[in-house]
Motif scaffolding. Structure first.
Motif, PDB file in Angstrom:
ATOM      1  N   ALA A  23       0.834  -1.204   0.000  1.00 47.31           N
ATOM      2  CA  ALA A  23       0.000   0.000   0.000  1.00 47.31           C
ATOM      3  C   ALA A  23       0.871   1.257   0.000  1.00 47.31           C
ATOM      4  O   ALA A  23       1.975   1.276   0.539  1.00 47.31           O
ATOM      5  CB  ALA A  23      -0.917  -0.003   1.219  1.00 47.31           C
ATOM      6  N   GLY A  24       0.338   2.313  -0.606  1.00 49.28           N
ATOM      7  CA  GLY A  24       1.038   3.587  -0.628  1.00 49.28           C
ATOM      8  C   GLY A  24       2.057   3.662  -1.753  1.00 49.28           C
ATOM      9  O   GLY A  24       2.289   2.691  -2.481  1.00 49.28           O
ATOM     10  N   GLU A  25       2.683   4.814  -1.869  1.00 52.46           N
ATOM     11  CA  GLU A  25       3.624   5.062  -2.953  1.00 52.46           C
ATOM     12  C   GLU A  25       5.078   4.935  -2.530  1.00 52.46           C
ATOM     13  O   GLU A  25       5.958   4.855  -3.385  1.00 52.46           O
ATOM     14  CB  GLU A  25       3.394   6.467  -3.526  1.00 52.46           C
ATOM     15  CG  GLU A  25       1.994   6.680  -4.096  1.00 52.46           C
ATOM     16  CD  GLU A  25       1.789   8.094  -4.591  1.00 52.46           C
ATOM     17  OE1 GLU A  25       2.680   8.945  -4.346  1.00 52.46           O
ATOM     18  OE2 GLU A  25       0.752   8.360  -5.223  1.00 52.46           O
ATOM     19  N   ARG A  26       5.351   4.887  -1.232  1.00 49.12           N
ATOM     20  CA  ARG A  26       6.740   4.967  -0.776  1.00 49.12           C
ATOM     21  C   ARG A  26       7.462   3.636  -0.756  1.00 49.12           C
ATOM     22  O   ARG A  26       8.694   3.603  -0.914  1.00 49.12           O
ATOM     23  CB  ARG A  26       6.793   5.594   0.624  1.00 49.12           C
ATOM     24  CG  ARG A  26       6.306   7.029   0.679  1.00 49.12           C
ATOM     25  CD  ARG A  26       6.435   7.572   2.082  1.00 49.12           C
ATOM     26  NE  ARG A  26       7.820   7.600   2.541  1.00 49.12           N
ATOM     27  CZ  ARG A  26       8.183   7.746   3.810  1.00 49.12           C
ATOM     28  NH1 ARG A  26       7.261   7.878   4.752  1.00 49.12           N
ATOM     29  NH2 ARG A  26       9.458   7.757   4.145  1.00 49.12           N
ATOM     30  N   ALA A  27       6.724   2.534  -0.546  1.00 52.88           N
ATOM     31  CA  ALA A  27       7.421   1.260  -0.396  1.00 52.88           C
ATOM     32  C   ALA A  27       6.527   0.080  -0.739  1.00 52.88           C
ATOM     33  O   ALA A  27       5.332   0.082  -0.432  1.00 52.88           O
ATOM     34  CB  ALA A  27       7.940   1.109   1.037  1.00 52.88           C
ATOM     35  N   PHE A  28       7.123  -0.912  -1.346  1.00 51.81           N
ATOM     36  CA  PHE A  28       6.516  -2.239  -1.466  1.00 51.81           C
ATOM     37  C   PHE A  28       6.604  -2.934  -0.112  1.00 51.81           C
ATOM     38  O   PHE A  28       5.615  -3.380   0.454  1.00 51.81           O
ATOM     39  CB  PHE A  28       7.247  -3.039  -2.545  1.00 51.81           C
ATOM     40  CG  PHE A  28       6.953  -4.517  -2.529  1.00 51.81           C
ATOM     41  CD1 PHE A  28       5.762  -4.994  -3.030  1.00 51.81           C
ATOM     42  CD2 PHE A  28       7.885  -5.417  -2.020  1.00 51.81           C
ATOM     43  CE1 PHE A  28       5.481  -6.371  -3.018  1.00 51.81           C
ATOM     44  CE2 PHE A  28       7.619  -6.778  -2.004  1.00 51.81           C
ATOM     45  CZ  PHE A  28       6.412  -7.258  -2.506  1.00 51.81           C
ATOM     46  N   CYS A  29       7.825  -2.998   0.420  1.00 50.76           N
ATOM     47  CA  CYS A  29       8.061  -3.595   1.741  1.00 50.76           C
ATOM     48  C   CYS A  29       9.492  -3.269   2.139  1.00 50.76           C
ATOM     49  O   CYS A  29      10.396  -3.303   1.298  1.00 50.76           O
ATOM     50  CB  CYS A  29       7.852  -5.115   1.684  1.00 50.76           C
ATOM     51  SG  CYS A  29       8.251  -5.979   3.232  1.00 50.76           S
ATOM     52  N   THR A  30       9.699  -2.967   3.421  1.00 52.17           N
ATOM     53  CA  THR A  30      11.039  -2.655   3.918  1.00 52.17           C
ATOM     54  C   THR A  30      11.537  -3.704   4.906  1.00 52.17           C
ATOM     55  O   THR A  30      12.360  -3.427   5.771  1.00 52.17           O
ATOM     56  CB  THR A  30      11.074  -1.258   4.562  1.00 52.17           C
ATOM     57  OG1 THR A  30      10.046  -1.163   5.562  1.00 52.17           O
ATOM     58  CG2 THR A  30      10.876  -0.175   3.515  1.00 52.17           C
ATOM     59  N   GLY A  31      11.035  -4.936   4.756  1.00 53.03           N
ATOM     60  CA  GLY A  31      11.531  -6.022   5.593  1.00 53.03           C
ATOM     61  C   GLY A  31      10.858  -6.082   6.942  1.00 53.03           C
ATOM     62  O   GLY A  31       9.734  -5.618   7.122  1.00 53.03           O
ATOM     63  N   ILE A  32      11.566  -6.637   7.896  1.00 54.38           N
ATOM     64  CA  ILE A  32      10.972  -6.817   9.218  1.00 54.38           C
ATOM     65  C   ILE A  32      10.885  -5.473   9.943  1.00 54.38           C
ATOM     66  O   ILE A  32      11.755  -4.617   9.800  1.00 54.38           O
ATOM     67  CB  ILE A  32      11.767  -7.835  10.061  1.00 54.38           C
ATOM     68  CG1 ILE A  32      10.952  -8.263  11.294  1.00 54.38           C
ATOM     69  CG2 ILE A  32      13.122  -7.284  10.457  1.00 54.38           C
ATOM     70  CD1 ILE A  32      11.433  -9.537  11.932  1.00 54.38           C
ATOM     71  N   ASP A  33       9.807  -5.284  10.659  1.00 57.30           N
ATOM     72  CA  ASP A  33       9.620  -4.066  11.442  1.00 57.30           C
ATOM     73  C   ASP A  33      10.660  -4.029  12.553  1.00 57.30           C
ATOM     74  O   ASP A  33      10.803  -4.992  13.322  1.00 57.30           O
ATOM     75  CB  ASP A  33       8.204  -4.059  12.036  1.00 57.30           C
ATOM     76  CG  ASP A  33       7.812  -2.708  12.604  1.00 57.30           C
ATOM     77  OD1 ASP A  33       8.596  -2.140  13.381  1.00 57.30           O
ATOM     78  OD2 ASP A  33       6.710  -2.232  12.270  1.00 57.30           O
ATOM     79  N   ARG A  34      11.390  -2.935  12.642  1.00 54.91           N
ATOM     80  CA  ARG A  34      12.462  -2.832  13.637  1.00 54.91           C
ATOM     81  C   ARG A  34      11.935  -2.909  15.066  1.00 54.91           C
ATOM     82  O   ARG A  34      12.685  -3.224  15.988  1.00 54.91           O
ATOM     83  CB  ARG A  34      13.216  -1.507  13.458  1.00 54.91           C
ATOM     84  CG  ARG A  34      13.973  -1.369  12.169  1.00 54.91           C
ATOM     85  CD  ARG A  34      15.200  -2.230  12.094  1.00 54.91           C
ATOM     86  NE  ARG A  34      16.160  -1.957  13.145  1.00 54.91           N
ATOM     87  CZ  ARG A  34      17.354  -2.549  13.232  1.00 54.91           C
ATOM     88  NH1 ARG A  34      17.717  -3.445  12.346  1.00 54.91           N
ATOM     89  NH2 ARG A  34      18.182  -2.266  14.219  1.00 54.91           N
ATOM     90  N   ASP A  35      10.654  -2.643  15.261  1.00 61.20           N
ATOM     91  CA  ASP A  35      10.084  -2.716  16.604  1.00 61.20           C
ATOM     92  C   ASP A  35       9.562  -4.111  16.953  1.00 61.20           C
ATOM     93  O   ASP A  35       9.091  -4.325  18.073  1.00 61.20           O
ATOM     94  CB  ASP A  35       8.935  -1.712  16.747  1.00 61.20           C
ATOM     95  CG  ASP A  35       9.428  -0.274  16.732  1.00 61.20           C
ATOM     96  OD1 ASP A  35      10.620  -0.053  17.039  1.00 61.20           O
ATOM     97  OD2 ASP A  35       8.636   0.632  16.402  1.00 61.20           O
ATOM     98  N   ALA A  36       9.638  -5.036  16.009  1.00 63.18           N
ATOM     99  CA  ALA A  36       9.153  -6.398  16.281  1.00 63.18           C
ATOM    100  C   ALA A  36      10.082  -7.083  17.277  1.00 63.18           C
ATOM    101  O   ALA A  36      11.305  -7.116  17.091  1.00 63.18           O
ATOM    102  CB  ALA A  36       9.084  -7.205  14.990  1.00 63.18           C
ATOM    103  N   ALA A  37       9.516  -7.611  18.339  1.00 65.29           N
ATOM    104  CA  ALA A  37      10.302  -8.309  19.355  1.00 65.29           C
ATOM    105  C   ALA A  37      10.314  -9.798  19.022  1.00 65.29           C
ATOM    106  O   ALA A  37       9.339 -10.506  19.239  1.00 65.29           O
ATOM    107  CB  ALA A  37       9.699  -8.077  20.733  1.00 65.29           C
ATOM    108  N   VAL A  38      11.434 -10.253  18.463  1.00 66.54           N
ATOM    109  CA  VAL A  38      11.571 -11.651  18.054  1.00 66.54           C
ATOM    110  C   VAL A  38      12.385 -12.389  19.106  1.00 66.54           C
ATOM    111  O   VAL A  38      13.589 -12.183  19.256  1.00 66.54           O
ATOM    112  CB  VAL A  38      12.253 -11.761  16.680  1.00 66.54           C
ATOM    113  CG1 VAL A  38      12.344 -13.229  16.255  1.00 66.54           C
ATOM    114  CG2 VAL A  38      11.486 -10.947  15.639  1.00 66.54           C
ATOM    115  N   ARG A  39      11.715 -13.236  19.866  1.00 71.33           N
ATOM    116  CA  ARG A  39      12.393 -13.983  20.922  1.00 71.33           C
ATOM    117  C   ARG A  39      13.326 -15.026  20.306  1.00 71.33           C
ATOM    118  O   ARG A  39      12.948 -15.730  19.374  1.00 71.33           O
ATOM    119  CB  ARG A  39      11.336 -14.653  21.795  1.00 71.33           C
ATOM    120  CG  ARG A  39      11.891 -15.328  23.028  1.00 71.33           C
ATOM    121  CD  ARG A  39      10.764 -15.802  23.923  1.00 71.33           C
ATOM    122  NE  ARG A  39      11.269 -16.555  25.044  1.00 71.33           N
ATOM    123  CZ  ARG A  39      10.837 -17.740  25.422  1.00 71.33           C
ATOM    124  NH1 ARG A  39       9.852 -18.310  24.749  1.00 71.33           N
ATOM    125  NH2 ARG A  39      11.342 -18.357  26.468  1.00 71.33           N
TER     126      ARG A  39
END
Length: 257
Positions: free
Chosen positions: A56-72
């Protein structure tokens, strides 16, 4: 929901849209779960015969994993959890054709999705890059996936140059990562036109061809993925140091080629 899913039963085409434009369509854990669920649902929906994946939107298709995601993560260096390993159609045993439609940035973990699409349509605003090395991380899974889509020198340069360079849509088209280049805002329409053609063919023949194409690269991908956890564990900085490098980044300062 972090995804929008629309299906046209007459044409047999579904459009899956990453719908987090405020986060440049970065993937958090919820979005990862939703993607896996959508692909698995499509396995049982015979009215869906081809899929277009976009952002969605014009700026990005996808920028990978969200930096705020807490991956244990487990405490052992022999075990790693990567939530992006399960976001693609092939990872969820879906062998219906998927066409990616890219506008704006596609970087880092976006390659998990692009690597499992049959082909990529992009508009002229698209740029591709992998920031891992700039932030002290090994680009392993992304590099393995893109090595199957681009000449070695091109993928090596993109992965190693990190945030210093971005691959333009025109260059991506020239080296084969992008199969069709469109005017701004027209990538989804172009991808949908292709998807409608694929959806109109006998589905077993199409899906068998998708599976055959994937088989051609599956062994190399499996070998690369098997080594990835050790390479990441050995070569990546501790998460706190990665975060410091990310926080210290300066806007701009990159070259588009």
């Amino acid at each position: 929901m972090s995804l929008r899913v629309g299906a046209d039963k007459d044409s047999g085409v579904a459009v899956v849209t990453l719908d987090r434009p405020h986060r440049l369509n970065a993937i958090d854990l919820r979005t990862a779960d939703e993607l896996a669920a959508v692909w698995r649902e499509f396995r049982f929906d015979d009215t869906v015969r081809a899929v277009v994946l976009t952002g969605a939107g014009e700026r990005a298709f996808c920028t990978g994993i969200d930096r705020d995601a807490a991956v244990r993560q487990p405490g052992s260096p022999y075990m790693q959890d990567d939530p992006l390993l399960r976001i693609g159609p092939k990872a969820n045993d879906l062998w219906k054709p998927v066409i990616a439609a890219v506008s704006g940035m596609a970087c880092g973990g976006a390659f998990y999705l692009l690597g499992e699409a049959e082909f990529v349509v992009a508009d002229t605003t698209a740029v591709f890059f992998d920031p891992h090395t700039a932030y002290g991380m090994v680009s392993a899974y992304e590099s393995v996936l893109m090595a199957a889509r681009m000449p070695y020198g091109e993928v090596a340069r993109m992965m190693l140059m990190g945030t210093a360079e971005r691959l333009s849509a025109e260059r991506a088209h020239a080296v084969g990562l992008v199969s069709e280049l469109t005017a701004p805002g027209e990538a989804v329409a172009a991808a949908t036109r292709c998807a409608r053609i694929l959806a109109g063919y006998p589905p077993n023949a199409v899906q068998g061809t998708v599976r055959a194409l994937w088989t051609a690269q599956e062994a190399a991908r499996a070998q690369g993925f098997a080594q990835a956890p050790a390479l990441i564990a050995l070569g990546s900085l501790p998460p706190s140091e990665q975060a410091e490098l990310f926080a210290a980044r300066q806007p701009g300062g990159f070259r588009v080629r």
